[in-house]
Design an enzyme around this catalytic site. Sequence first.
Site, short mmCIF file in Angstrom:
data_model
loop_
_atom_site.label_atom_id
_atom_site.label_comp_id
_atom_site.label_asym_id
_atom_site.label_seq_id
_atom_site.Cartn_x
_atom_site.Cartn_y
_atom_site.Cartn_z
N CYS A 121 23.36 5.74 21.45
CA CYS A 121 23.73 6.94 21.13
C CYS A 121 24.20 7.75 22.34
O CYS A 121 23.46 7.54 23.60
CB CYS A 121 22.85 7.74 20.40
SG CYS A 121 22.49 7.16 18.86
N CYS A 202 27.12 7.51 17.77
CA CYS A 202 26.26 8.58 17.46
C CYS A 202 25.61 9.39 18.62
O CYS A 202 25.95 9.25 19.80
CB CYS A 202 25.10 7.88 17.07
SG CYS A 202 24.47 6.71 18.16
#
Length: 308
Positions: A121, A202
């Site tokens: 992420c 993400c």
Amino acid sequence: MPFQQGSARTRQRTVLLVGIVVLLAGLVLAVVLASILTHGKPEGSPEMLKWKERGTTKNLQEVILGRCYNYVMARHSELGDMDCLKIWESLKQAFIYKNPCNITSEDYQPLMELASHPIPCNKSLFWSKTNDLAHRYTKSNQNFFTLEDTLLGYMADGVSWCGDPSAPGINYESCPKRSECESNPVSVFWKLASKMFAETACGVVQVMLNGSIEAGAFKSSSIFGSIEIFNLNPDKVSAVHIWLMHDIGGPQSESCSGYSIRRLKSILEERNFQTTCEDNYRPVQLLQCVHNPDHTDCRVCTSPTAAP
């Protein structure tokens, strides 16, 4: 010695027959070769389809396998369990002996499943019209990943391939351009890989755009504008940071307040993403300045020295 005489005559006849067969075979071969040289390939041996783009990269198998092993063994050893031979076979089966204008995303699905891996992420970096700069940045700052820094992108970057219905099933002479047919092997691959790269993003994601392009930094027809932006998942991605870079000494065609950037931000905000935009993101600009250290764009502001 009647038996020995008979055996000798038999051997003579055998040698004579073998000589005649060899002579006839040579004559037939000569006629076939002469026919091919005069008239081209005989019927039943169709010519390869001819296209306007360069053909399949020579030694494609060795190139793909070498890159795969380098990626999973040296660059990202945590992916060492991936089977590079199966990955190559799944890529080959996606296009070999197929008309290169009839490729579908389903052809590549086994490859995508075999070669996909998660991206941490906050580390996904998208780009449009900043190919060289974006990849120079990820090489110097390995905390970020472009699509070409994933296994799929790393294997395929700069490589071309296409099949043909006739033997040997791979066309090394030419492949179709996107303008000749959109469903060609390379275009379909990159569209599907781009879609998957966006779906796995993400946290905070970054996109690097070129503010020196006169037509505008954001184009809805680009891969980013037509595929990646619409496959970002609002449940996984919290914000999109736009880095609008300008060529050192080049035109400042668009800033963060420009029309195409406003349109991009509108699309993202409609999809519930928070957005920010920064002109000439400093860490990337410093990388640009490595090649232009004395340019005025690269001078660091300093406080004036007080007069004595």
